[in-house]
Design a protein around this motif. Sequence first.
Motif, PDB file in Angstrom:
ATOM      1  N   ALA A   1       0.816  -1.206   0.000  1.00 42.90           N
ATOM      2  CA  ALA A   1       0.000   0.000   0.000  1.00 42.90           C
ATOM      3  C   ALA A   1       0.849   1.255   0.000  1.00 42.90           C
ATOM      4  O   ALA A   1       1.922   1.308   0.598  1.00 42.90           O
ATOM      5  CB  ALA A   1      -0.916   0.004   1.234  1.00 42.90           C
ATOM      6  N   GLY A   2       0.336   2.296  -0.659  1.00 43.67           N
ATOM      7  CA  GLY A   2       1.005   3.591  -0.694  1.00 43.67           C
ATOM      8  C   GLY A   2       0.362   4.560   0.278  1.00 43.67           C
ATOM      9  O   GLY A   2      -0.856   4.750   0.271  1.00 43.67           O
ATOM     10  N   ALA A   3       1.187   5.195   1.120  1.00 44.30           N
ATOM     11  CA  ALA A   3       0.682   6.135   2.124  1.00 44.30           C
ATOM     12  C   ALA A   3       0.625   7.565   1.622  1.00 44.30           C
ATOM     13  O   ALA A   3       0.225   8.463   2.355  1.00 44.30           O
ATOM     14  CB  ALA A   3       1.550   6.071   3.378  1.00 44.30           C
ATOM     15  N   GLY A   4       1.046   7.797   0.377  1.00 45.23           N
ATOM     16  CA  GLY A   4       1.054   9.156  -0.143  1.00 45.23           C
ATOM     17  C   GLY A   4       2.250   9.946   0.354  1.00 45.23           C
ATOM     18  O   GLY A   4       3.171   9.403   0.975  1.00 45.23           O
ATOM     19  N   PRO A   5       2.258  11.267   0.126  1.00 49.47           N
ATOM     20  CA  PRO A   5       3.447  12.072   0.405  1.00 49.47           C
ATOM     21  C   PRO A   5       3.658  12.431   1.872  1.00 49.47           C
ATOM     22  O   PRO A   5       4.724  12.924   2.221  1.00 49.47           O
ATOM     23  CB  PRO A   5       3.185  13.343  -0.409  1.00 49.47           C
ATOM     24  CG  PRO A   5       1.698  13.448  -0.458  1.00 49.47           C
ATOM     25  CD  PRO A   5       1.203  12.027  -0.556  1.00 49.47           C
ATOM     26  N   GLY A   6       2.666  12.209   2.740  1.00 51.63           N
ATOM     27  CA  GLY A   6       2.876  12.531   4.151  1.00 51.63           C
ATOM     28  C   GLY A   6       1.627  12.939   4.894  1.00 51.63           C
ATOM     29  O   GLY A   6       1.320  12.426   5.964  1.00 51.63           O
TER      30      GLY A   6
ATOM     31  N   ILE B   1      -0.151  -5.667   5.878  1.00 55.59           N
ATOM     32  CA  ILE B   1      -0.018  -4.473   5.047  1.00 55.59           C
ATOM     33  C   ILE B   1       1.452  -4.084   5.005  1.00 55.59           C
ATOM     34  O   ILE B   1       2.101  -3.949   6.035  1.00 55.59           O
ATOM     35  CB  ILE B   1      -0.831  -3.286   5.602  1.00 55.59           C
ATOM     36  CG1 ILE B   1      -2.325  -3.587   5.581  1.00 55.59           C
ATOM     37  CG2 ILE B   1      -0.542  -2.016   4.794  1.00 55.59           C
ATOM     38  CD1 ILE B   1      -2.916  -3.697   4.205  1.00 55.59           C
ATOM     39  N   ARG B   2       1.983  -3.924   3.808  1.00 58.89           N
ATOM     40  CA  ARG B   2       3.325  -3.392   3.601  1.00 58.89           C
ATOM     41  C   ARG B   2       3.152  -1.950   3.152  1.00 58.89           C
ATOM     42  O   ARG B   2       2.755  -1.678   2.011  1.00 58.89           O
ATOM     43  CB  ARG B   2       4.068  -4.214   2.543  1.00 58.89           C
ATOM     44  CG  ARG B   2       5.398  -3.609   2.094  1.00 58.89           C
ATOM     45  CD  ARG B   2       6.434  -3.703   3.190  1.00 58.89           C
ATOM     46  NE  ARG B   2       7.723  -3.204   2.724  1.00 58.89           N
ATOM     47  CZ  ARG B   2       8.259  -2.052   3.099  1.00 58.89           C
ATOM     48  NH1 ARG B   2       7.605  -1.251   3.928  1.00 58.89           N
ATOM     49  NH2 ARG B   2       9.446  -1.686   2.654  1.00 58.89           N
ATOM     50  N   LEU B   3       3.409  -1.008   4.055  1.00 60.05           N
ATOM     51  CA  LEU B   3       3.073   0.392   3.823  1.00 60.05           C
ATOM     52  C   LEU B   3       4.311   1.210   3.482  1.00 60.05           C
ATOM     53  O   LEU B   3       5.285   1.227   4.223  1.00 60.05           O
ATOM     54  CB  LEU B   3       2.396   0.963   5.069  1.00 60.05           C
ATOM     55  CG  LEU B   3       1.753   2.336   4.940  1.00 60.05           C
ATOM     56  CD1 LEU B   3       0.632   2.333   3.894  1.00 60.05           C
ATOM     57  CD2 LEU B   3       1.205   2.794   6.275  1.00 60.05           C
ATOM     58  N   LYS B   4       4.229   1.907   2.344  1.00 56.22           N
ATOM     59  CA  LYS B   4       5.346   2.704   1.858  1.00 56.22           C
ATOM     60  C   LYS B   4       4.902   4.150   1.655  1.00 56.22           C
ATOM     61  O   LYS B   4       3.730   4.413   1.370  1.00 56.22           O
ATOM     62  CB  LYS B   4       5.829   2.161   0.510  1.00 56.22           C
ATOM     63  CG  LYS B   4       6.267   0.695   0.524  1.00 56.22           C
ATOM     64  CD  LYS B   4       6.439   0.197  -0.896  1.00 56.22           C
ATOM     65  CE  LYS B   4       6.933  -1.233  -0.933  1.00 56.22           C
ATOM     66  NZ  LYS B   4       8.334  -1.365  -0.519  1.00 56.22           N
ATOM     67  N   GLY B   5       5.837   5.084   1.761  1.00 59.03           N
ATOM     68  CA  GLY B   5       5.536   6.452   1.401  1.00 59.03           C
ATOM     69  C   GLY B   5       5.286   6.557  -0.095  1.00 59.03           C
ATOM     70  O   GLY B   5       5.836   5.789  -0.884  1.00 59.03           O
ATOM     71  N   GLY B   6       4.432   7.494  -0.492  1.00 63.78           N
ATOM     72  CA  GLY B   6       4.155   7.677  -1.913  1.00 63.78           C
ATOM     73  C   GLY B   6       3.369   6.524  -2.491  1.00 63.78           C
ATOM     74  O   GLY B   6       2.376   6.074  -1.917  1.00 63.78           O
TER      75      GLY B   6
ATOM     76  N   PHE C   1      -1.288 -11.493  -3.053  1.00 65.45           N
ATOM     77  CA  PHE C   1      -0.991 -10.091  -2.773  1.00 65.45           C
ATOM     78  C   PHE C   1      -1.845  -9.187  -3.646  1.00 65.45           C
ATOM     79  O   PHE C   1      -2.418  -9.613  -4.650  1.00 65.45           O
ATOM     80  CB  PHE C   1       0.491  -9.782  -2.993  1.00 65.45           C
ATOM     81  CG  PHE C   1       0.910  -9.784  -4.443  1.00 65.45           C
ATOM     82  CD1 PHE C   1       0.887  -8.607  -5.186  1.00 65.45           C
ATOM     83  CD2 PHE C   1       1.319 -10.952  -5.069  1.00 65.45           C
ATOM     84  CE1 PHE C   1       1.264  -8.600  -6.530  1.00 65.45           C
ATOM     85  CE2 PHE C   1       1.690 -10.952  -6.408  1.00 65.45           C
ATOM     86  CZ  PHE C   1       1.660  -9.771  -7.133  1.00 65.45           C
ATOM     87  N   ARG C   2      -1.882  -7.949  -3.246  1.00 64.08           N
ATOM     88  CA  ARG C   2      -2.615  -6.917  -3.971  1.00 64.08           C
ATOM     89  C   ARG C   2      -1.866  -5.609  -3.784  1.00 64.08           C
ATOM     90  O   ARG C   2      -1.220  -5.407  -2.742  1.00 64.08           O
ATOM     91  CB  ARG C   2      -4.028  -6.805  -3.406  1.00 64.08           C
ATOM     92  CG  ARG C   2      -4.932  -5.815  -4.124  1.00 64.08           C
ATOM     93  CD  ARG C   2      -6.328  -5.834  -3.509  1.00 64.08           C
ATOM     94  NE  ARG C   2      -7.161  -4.790  -4.109  1.00 64.08           N
ATOM     95  CZ  ARG C   2      -7.998  -4.031  -3.438  1.00 64.08           C
ATOM     96  NH1 ARG C   2      -8.117  -4.169  -2.115  1.00 64.08           N
ATOM     97  NH2 ARG C   2      -8.714  -3.113  -4.050  1.00 64.08           N
ATOM     98  N   VAL C   3      -1.942  -4.712  -4.748  1.00 61.34           N
ATOM     99  CA  VAL C   3      -1.289  -3.411  -4.656  1.00 61.34           C
ATOM    100  C   VAL C   3      -2.350  -2.327  -4.533  1.00 61.34           C
ATOM    101  O   VAL C   3      -3.285  -2.247  -5.339  1.00 61.34           O
ATOM    102  CB  VAL C   3      -0.393  -3.139  -5.880  1.00 61.34           C
ATOM    103  CG1 VAL C   3       0.220  -1.752  -5.797  1.00 61.34           C
ATOM    104  CG2 VAL C   3       0.696  -4.197  -5.983  1.00 61.34           C
ATOM    105  N   LEU C   4      -2.220  -1.492  -3.483  1.00 61.64           N
ATOM    106  CA  LEU C   4      -3.111  -0.358  -3.277  1.00 61.64           C
ATOM    107  C   LEU C   4      -2.335   0.909  -3.640  1.00 61.64           C
ATOM    108  O   LEU C   4      -1.397   1.286  -2.932  1.00 61.64           O
ATOM    109  CB  LEU C   4      -3.570  -0.284  -1.826  1.00 61.64           C
ATOM    110  CG  LEU C   4      -4.230  -1.544  -1.251  1.00 61.64           C
ATOM    111  CD1 LEU C   4      -4.694  -1.277   0.178  1.00 61.64           C
ATOM    112  CD2 LEU C   4      -5.382  -2.000  -2.108  1.00 61.64           C
ATOM    113  N   PRO C   5      -2.676   1.581  -4.732  1.00 64.07           N
ATOM    114  CA  PRO C   5      -1.913   2.752  -5.160  1.00 64.07           C
ATOM    115  C   PRO C   5      -1.932   3.870  -4.126  1.00 64.07           C
ATOM    116  O   PRO C   5      -2.857   3.973  -3.305  1.00 64.07           O
ATOM    117  CB  PRO C   5      -2.634   3.195  -6.446  1.00 64.07           C
ATOM    118  CG  PRO C   5      -3.418   2.003  -6.884  1.00 64.07           C
ATOM    119  CD  PRO C   5      -3.795   1.276  -5.637  1.00 64.07           C
ATOM    120  N   GLY C   6      -0.910   4.708  -4.177  1.00 61.00           N
ATOM    121  CA  GLY C   6      -0.848   5.908  -3.348  1.00 61.00           C
ATOM    122  C   GLY C   6      -0.440   7.086  -4.198  1.00 61.00           C
ATOM    123  O   GLY C   6       0.061   6.921  -5.314  1.00 61.00           O
ATOM    124  N   LEU C   7      -0.648   8.292  -3.687  1.00 59.00           N
ATOM    125  CA  LEU C   7      -0.199   9.484  -4.399  1.00 59.00           C
ATOM    126  C   LEU C   7       1.322   9.541  -4.350  1.00 59.00           C
ATOM    127  O   LEU C   7       1.903   9.598  -3.273  1.00 59.00           O
ATOM    128  CB  LEU C   7      -0.773  10.744  -3.747  1.00 59.00           C
ATOM    129  CG  LEU C   7      -2.279  10.951  -3.836  1.00 59.00           C
ATOM    130  CD1 LEU C   7      -2.685  12.175  -3.022  1.00 59.00           C
ATOM    131  CD2 LEU C   7      -2.722  11.106  -5.280  1.00 59.00           C
TER     132      LEU C   7
END
Length: 270
Positions: A34-39, A109-114, A136-142
């Motif tokens: 998953a993407g957490a976005g820019p902050g 959940i594997r959570l990454k910035g962006g 697995f599945r990919v959840l887009p982030g900004l």
Amino acid sequence: MVSEGTKENGRLEQALARLNFKPRRLEPGHVWLAGAGPGDPGCLTLEVLAALAEADALVYDALVSPDIVAVAERAELFYAGKRGGQPSMKQDDITALLVRLAREGRRVIRLKGGDPYIFGRGGEEALALARENIPFRVLPGLTSGLSALAATGIPATMRGINKAVILVTGHAAGTDDDLDWAAIARTGQPVVVYMGMANLPIIAASILEGGLPPSTPAAVIVAATTPQERIVVATLATIAEEAAAAGLSSPALIVVGGIVAMRAALAGEA
């Protein structure tokens, strides 16, 4: 008397109900990248928010806001690091952890910035999970390379200025694995550099050598969308010196191109 805060919360709940959002269920033994976005927590997608509430294991990077991590209140936390120059788990160890947690029947959940697939090594982790037959599945982030520009008043594309945007990584600048900065410069299109702060003098010099004018607008954006956000705007010839004088450090994005000049124009300064 109902407070304004209570009214606002009620309006938000009503808006979500009208949206009719039905999140998918995170199953035991599955890993979602998953993407957490820019902050800023406001940049989270609804899908990622819902997934965090379901997770019982969260593997997260250093650039993820503590407020976002706190959403996963049911999860065991595993800190992966991944901030330049700071202690981090090795990539193979992260992958092994994801596989182990999934085989233990955890909701991971594997959570990454962006965004996981934009310079986040999400593709490598997805491939490793596929090879281990882990669902697995990919959840887009900004991705910060675009959202940071918008947050600081720089349009990523502007008719009459550019027809493309080039996203690059700058961590290998000056090494045998470096990019062809001259070829990038010859496109005349704006360049957004991730992970390049430590190599900013090398990157700026390489783009100048590639033929872009010294007067080309440039900026460094630090901690975009967060309370710590800072931006320095200069020219390609001076950006390294001015960023150093301002004491800027990672996490940061470097932006080079005519779109940077739009920031002043949109603010009524030009």
